[in-house]
Motif scaffolding. Structure first.
Motif, PDB file in Angstrom:
ATOM      1  N   ASP A   1      12.962 -10.009   6.876  1.00 34.87           N
ATOM      2  CA  ASP A   1      12.011  -8.972   6.470  1.00 34.87           C
ATOM      3  C   ASP A   1      10.909  -8.813   7.521  1.00 34.87           C
ATOM      4  OD1 ASP A   1      13.503  -8.875   4.165  1.00 34.87           O
ATOM      5  OD2 ASP A   1      12.062  -9.957   2.924  1.00 34.87           O
TER       6      ASP A   1
ATOM      7  N   SER B   1       9.508  -1.724  12.557  1.00 32.55           N
ATOM      8  CA  SER B   1       8.770  -0.547  12.088  1.00 32.55           C
ATOM      9  C   SER B   1       7.552  -0.316  12.960  1.00 32.55           C
ATOM     10  CB  SER B   1       8.308  -0.750  10.645  1.00 32.55           C
ATOM     11  OG  SER B   1       9.392  -0.741   9.777  1.00 32.55           O
TER      12      SER B   1
ATOM     13  N   PHE C   1       8.673   0.406   7.365  1.00 30.25           N
ATOM     14  CA  PHE C   1       7.746  -0.305   6.482  1.00 30.25           C
ATOM     15  C   PHE C   1       6.292   0.059   6.747  1.00 30.25           C
ATOM     16  CE2 PHE C   1      10.389  -3.349   4.257  1.00 30.25           C
ATOM     17  CZ  PHE C   1      11.565  -3.263   4.992  1.00 30.25           C
ATOM     18  N   GLU C   2       6.082   1.019   7.615  1.00 28.45           N
ATOM     19  CA  GLU C   2       4.706   1.378   7.943  1.00 28.45           C
ATOM     20  C   GLU C   2       4.039   2.102   6.772  1.00 28.45           C
ATOM     21  OE1 GLU C   2       2.915   1.235  11.610  1.00 28.45           O
ATOM     22  OE2 GLU C   2       3.771  -0.476  10.599  1.00 28.45           O
ATOM     23  N   LEU C   3       2.781   1.783   6.538  1.00 27.45           N
ATOM     24  CA  LEU C   3       2.027   2.517   5.526  1.00 27.45           C
ATOM     25  C   LEU C   3       1.533   3.822   6.155  1.00 27.45           C
ATOM     26  CD1 LEU C   3      -0.085  -0.382   3.940  1.00 27.45           C
ATOM     27  CD2 LEU C   3       2.058   0.585   3.120  1.00 27.45           C
TER      28      LEU C   3
ATOM     29  N   SER D   1       4.420   2.249  -3.734  1.00 29.06           N
ATOM     30  CA  SER D   1       3.846   1.490  -2.614  1.00 29.06           C
ATOM     31  C   SER D   1       2.343   1.709  -2.455  1.00 29.06           C
ATOM     32  CB  SER D   1       4.567   1.833  -1.314  1.00 29.06           C
ATOM     33  OG  SER D   1       4.559   3.221  -1.113  1.00 29.06           O
TER      34      SER D   1
ATOM     35  N   LEU E   1       0.213  -1.229  -3.304  1.00 30.01           N
ATOM     36  CA  LEU E   1       0.202  -2.368  -2.377  1.00 30.01           C
ATOM     37  C   LEU E   1      -1.179  -2.597  -1.753  1.00 30.01           C
ATOM     38  CD1 LEU E   1       3.068  -2.934   0.217  1.00 30.01           C
ATOM     39  CD2 LEU E   1       0.712  -3.501   0.743  1.00 30.01           C
TER      40      LEU E   1
ATOM     41  N   ALA F   1       3.883 -11.777   3.579  1.00 32.47           N
ATOM     42  CA  ALA F   1       3.582 -10.343   3.638  1.00 32.47           C
ATOM     43  C   ALA F   1       4.866  -9.542   3.863  1.00 32.47           C
ATOM     44  CB  ALA F   1       2.570 -10.063   4.742  1.00 32.47           C
ATOM     45  N   SER F   2       5.707 -10.007   4.772  1.00 31.28           N
ATOM     46  CA  SER F   2       6.955  -9.279   5.043  1.00 31.28           C
ATOM     47  C   SER F   2       7.842  -9.229   3.813  1.00 31.28           C
ATOM     48  CB  SER F   2       7.746  -9.951   6.167  1.00 31.28           C
ATOM     49  OG  SER F   2       6.930 -10.194   7.260  1.00 31.28           O
ATOM     50  N   ALA F   3       7.971 -10.369   3.145  1.00 28.35           N
ATOM     51  CA  ALA F   3       8.818 -10.421   1.948  1.00 28.35           C
ATOM     52  C   ALA F   3       8.253  -9.506   0.865  1.00 28.35           C
ATOM     53  CB  ALA F   3       8.927 -11.855   1.446  1.00 28.35           C
TER      54      ALA F   3
ATOM     55  N   TYR G   1       6.325  -6.762   1.366  1.00 30.60           N
ATOM     56  CA  TYR G   1       6.561  -5.367   1.771  1.00 30.60           C
ATOM     57  C   TYR G   1       7.995  -4.966   1.461  1.00 30.60           C
ATOM     58  CZ  TYR G   1       2.308  -3.991   4.256  1.00 30.60           C
ATOM     59  OH  TYR G   1       1.038  -3.614   4.571  1.00 30.60           O
ATOM     60  N   TYR G   2       8.913  -5.868   1.764  1.00 27.36           N
ATOM     61  CA  TYR G   2      10.329  -5.581   1.522  1.00 27.36           C
ATOM     62  C   TYR G   2      10.573  -5.357   0.031  1.00 27.36           C
ATOM     63  CZ  TYR G   2      15.379  -5.809   2.213  1.00 27.36           C
ATOM     64  OH  TYR G   2      16.711  -5.497   2.268  1.00 27.36           O
TER      65      TYR G   2
ATOM     66  N   PHE H   1       8.365  -4.283  -2.209  1.00 23.49           N
ATOM     67  CA  PHE H   1       7.788  -2.981  -2.565  1.00 23.49           C
ATOM     68  C   PHE H   1       8.711  -1.835  -2.151  1.00 23.49           C
ATOM     69  CE2 PHE H   1       3.544  -2.577  -4.399  1.00 23.49           C
ATOM     70  CZ  PHE H   1       3.177  -3.900  -4.507  1.00 23.49           C
ATOM     71  N   ALA H   2       9.211  -1.930  -0.911  1.00 28.73           N
ATOM     72  CA  ALA H   2      10.083  -0.858  -0.415  1.00 28.73           C
ATOM     73  C   ALA H   2      11.371  -0.792  -1.231  1.00 28.73           C
ATOM     74  CB  ALA H   2      10.391  -1.083   1.065  1.00 28.73           C
TER      75      ALA H   2
ATOM     76  N   GLU I   1      10.528   0.856  -4.538  1.00 28.49           N
ATOM     77  CA  GLU I   1      10.278   2.280  -4.348  1.00 28.49           C
ATOM     78  C   GLU I   1      11.580   3.055  -4.135  1.00 28.49           C
ATOM     79  OE1 GLU I   1       6.617   3.445  -2.704  1.00 28.49           O
ATOM     80  OE2 GLU I   1       7.583   4.639  -1.162  1.00 28.49           O
TER      81      GLU I   1
END
Lengths: 393, 378
Positions: A299, A306, B3-5, B69, B72, B294-296, B298-299, B301-302, B305
């Motif tokens: 991840d 990204s 994964f960018e906001l 998201s 978040l 944080a990465s996990a 975000y993943y 959330f994505a 979504e």
């Protein structure tokens, strides 16, 4: 936010996957995780297969024979490549992966024309000679001397821990051309023909009964100044630029995923109390912890890609990929070794199969991940001082 | 893959950051520590005025209709400042259950009230003998004339002292661990036969134990279908779990900042203790754990979504990681700051107290490791 691959990305992934399945010889997959024991002739053979397809240099420009992939394509390719079980090719890693891109950035036109075509075709094997007996983590204290004599440099000294030097034709190295200033000054980045008179290559016997690396002695070896990359005495900056080429692709995340799957296969094969080991609650928990840690790291790669797509180049925070990835890889190999039970006492076993070789060799070889290219201790200090901005003194 | 906001996401995150800074402080947290509720209604109301209670609800029910998201950034900032207002229980549990499982009339009645900040809700699902398993449900609901009669006990109901309504998981058929036979009911706080026992949690917030003694509810209080309450409940729990992970990541970031600032200033042996590698390397490990969490998160959330097939797995990866990491980060912070961390005067200790609670809420690391393995099929 989008978590899955776009249609184009999926199409590309499927194409890569299908091609790899079709064209990767079983004999080469069988040697993965064994790492340094990989037969160089076999590597050369597979290098050529990839080169013919045009995929030998994922990041390398198309017009020069590379694949010219974008960031996302590079990631997908590298991931699919290693998750398929195909090994890191040392014929490629040091040439197309390291010195090739550096020559494109800093090399002369003559250097580029002379060296790059043979790198891509797999004709020339390159090795990297940076470390010395007394210059490991403190690389800038290196002492191998190079004195100017006409239009040649005369080398005297010793380099060590050089992977596949016994099969290499050329080496890129750092030598001291001036000792008067700070230790980072007066270093020159040099390309050395290993067939030159005065070069002695001595393989270092390792615990695994193989010679994963060598030491090289220079006894008045003459190297033309035309082989200097960048400017004389400016090699430290060139070496730093080289490290930036590694970036995301330095850590083989796909290979880690392959290793994790190998653990599960072995734990299904090994029986405990008459049932597959994977069904033992203690082992299952240990294994699932590795899987989620591995997934979290994956991840993280997705996050960084990204960022790359939007042009935010990852800085020193990528140090944590190497620290965590290396340590996680070791934990995976440790559990893989545990998963084969008594067979873990032997290097090879014909009855259990190649998994024994992968588990034992892989477990020992994975120790290198937290040592080479800036040890975990060095990386943690980088994170502390350059990312968290803790005081240096 | 992306994964960018977006800039809209970041704008909301920034406004949450300035809200927390303006309306909340560690000083306020100290004052609220012995308060029975652990938060104040005026701040809660202000959050509602900003539209945050209905952020992800559709516009037809008075919501802002934003993607999942968007929560978040809001949660990361709540986590950074340890804002105690019961946003998560009302929005992610209560309201979300109504949104995803309720009838049209339930949605029309309840969601606008949540949006305005006039109604707080939560979910009651934990039981003494089930640890964190959602399908373990012994509280019974039996047919009783026109409606149902609920009996049994639920424990540690999040923000249970302030909730006006509870959504309760009940057993309407089958045995105690069956996945089928679970039905959801909306029960008001003042229902006859409902005993509420307040609990203060370690982090200064509130929960409650609920004892149902033949609590009568009409059939209209049923949320979703009879016996088929678990799928929607699991789905909502996954969203709430991802949400708390975002809060935990915010908390980790703040704990790391506070610790690094402290060890950069604290002098021993004639220099800042942050110059010592023994401490630097621990700080680096805190950072590594936070980044992976944080990465996990975000993943997860994505995945939610995009409604991917593997979203439940992604949530378990995130929670297993965040629970362990938040505890690890805050305990290391404790060690690096030394004795001062024990005091209420220092801010850092509050993060450990929150990590202890958030680590357990919606299942700890071991629970999610087990769930992950089960979902993966081994």
């Amino acid at each position: 936010m989008q978590v899955s691959y776009s249609q184009d990305e999926q199409k590309f992934r499927d194409e890569v996957r299908a091609w790899l399945k079709e064209n990767t010889p079983d004999e080469i997959i069988a040697q993965t995780l064994g790492g340094s024991t990989l037969d160089p002739e076999l590597q050369k053979k597979y290098h050529k297969i990839l080169a013919e397809k045009g995929w030998i240099g994922p990041a390398f420009p198309k017009e020069l024979g590379g694949a010219g992939f974008g960031e996302m394509e590079q990631f997908i390719f590298n991931y699919e490549y290693s998750v398929s079980g195909a090994p890191r090719l040392k014929t490629q890693l040091m040439s197309v992966g390291m010195i090739g891109p550096l020559l494109l950035q800093f090399g002369t036109k003559e250097q580029q024309e002379r060296f790059i075509p043979d790198m891509l075709s797999g004709e020339t094997i390159w090795c990297q000679g940076f470390s010395e007996p007394n210059a490991g983590s403190d690389l800038a204290s290196l002492k191998t001397k190079a004195e100017l004599d006409g239009d040649e440099l005369v080398l005297y000294g010793q380099k060590t821990w050089i992977s596949i030097a016994d099969h290499a034709d050329w080496m890129f190295t750092l030598v001291r051309t001036d000792s008067s200033g700070r230790k980072q000054q007066g270093i020159t980045f040099l390309l050395v023909d290993l067939k030159s008179p005065g070069v002695t290559v001595r393989p270092i016997e390792a615990l695994t009964d193989h010679a994963p690396f060598c030491e090289i002695f220079f006894d008045n070896v003459r190297v033309p100044v035309a082989n200097i990359v960048g400017k004389m005495h400016d090699g430290w900056n060139i070496a730093k630029a080289l490290m930036q080429h590694e970036r995301l692709n330095a850590f083989p995340i796909g290979e880690l995923v392959y290793a994790v799957e190998t653990v599960r296969k072995n734990a299904e094969k090994t029986k405990f109390r008459g049932k597959p080991l994977i069904e033992d609650p203690v082992f299952r928990r240990k294994y699932s912890l590795l899987e989620i840690d591995c997934q979290a790291l994956l991840d993280t790669f997705f996050m960084l890609i990204s960022q790359l797509k939007t042009g935010t180049a990852p800085g020193p925070q990528t140090s944590f990929l190497k620290v965590y990835g290396g340590e996680l890889y070791q934990r995976v190999m440790d559990l893989d070794h545990e998963a084969i039970g008594s067979y873990g006492m032997s290097w090879y076993n014909e009855e259990f199969g190649n998994d024994v070789h992968q588990a034992t060799m892989g477990m020992i070889n994975s120790r290198s991940l937290t040592i080479w290219g800036g040890s975990s201790e060095i990386q943690r200090t980088i994170i502390a001082t350059q990312v968290l901005n803790l005081p240096r003194k | 893959m992306d994964f960018e906001l977006t800039s809209e996401h970041l704008m909301l995150k920034e406004s949450a950051a300035s809200f927390v800074k303006k309306e909340h402080s560690f000083e306020r947290l100290r004052k609220l520590h012995n308060d029975p509720l652990g938060y104040t209604d005026d701040v809660y109301k202000k959050m509602a005025e900003l539209g945050w209670m209905s952020l992800i609800y559709p516009e037809e029910y008075g919501g802002l209709g934003l993607d999942f998201s968007f929560a978040l950034g809001l949660l990361e900032e709540f986590g950074r400042g340890l804002l105690p207002e019961p946003w998560l229980s009302t929005v992610m549990l209560g309201g979300n259950l109504v949104l995803m499982g309720g009838s049209e009339s339930q949605k029309e009645e309840i969601l606008p009230e949540i949006a305005s900040g006039d109604l707080k809700m939560t979910a009651a699902y934990l039981e003494d003998d089930g640890m964190y398993e959602l399908n373990f449900c012994s509280v019974s609901a039996t047919k009783n004339g026109e409606g149902f009669s609920i009996s049994g006990k639920k424990i540690f109901v999040l923000d249970g002292c302030s909730a006006d309504k509870f959504i309760v998981t009940t057993r309407t058929s089958g045995s105690v661990t069956d996945k089928e036979g679970i039905t959801l009911f909306i029960v008001p706080r003042d229902a006859a036969g409902l005993e509420i026992k307040p609990v203060k949690t370690m982090d200064g917030r509130n929960a409650c134990m609920l004892e149902f003694k033949d609590v009568s509810v009409p059939e209209s209080a049923m949320l979703g279908e009879l016996d088929h309450g678990l799928p929607v409940f699991s789905e909502v729990m996954d969203q709430a779990t991802a949400a708390i992970c975002a809060e935990m990541v915010g908390g980790m970031s703040a704990a790391i900042d506070i610790t690094c600032e402290y060890i950069s200033e604290r002098v021993q042996f004639g220099k800042a203790i942050g110059t010592f590698q023994a401490l630097q390397h621990k700080a680096a490990d805190m950072f590594i754990q936070k980044e992976l969490s944080a990465s996990a998160m975000y993943y997860a959330f994505a995945s939610i979504e995009e409604k991917t097939e593997d979203r439940a797995m992604a949530v378990s990866v995130a929670k297993a990681k965040c629970s362990a990491a938040y505890l690890d980060v805050t305990k290391t912070a404790f060690q690096l700051c030394g004795a001062i961390a024990f005091t209420r005067e220092a801010d850092i200790g509050f993060f450990l107290m929150r990590a202890e609670v958030a680590g357990i809420l919606f299942g700890d690391t071991d629970y999610h490791l087990d769930r992950y393995a089960t979902l993966k099929g081994y």
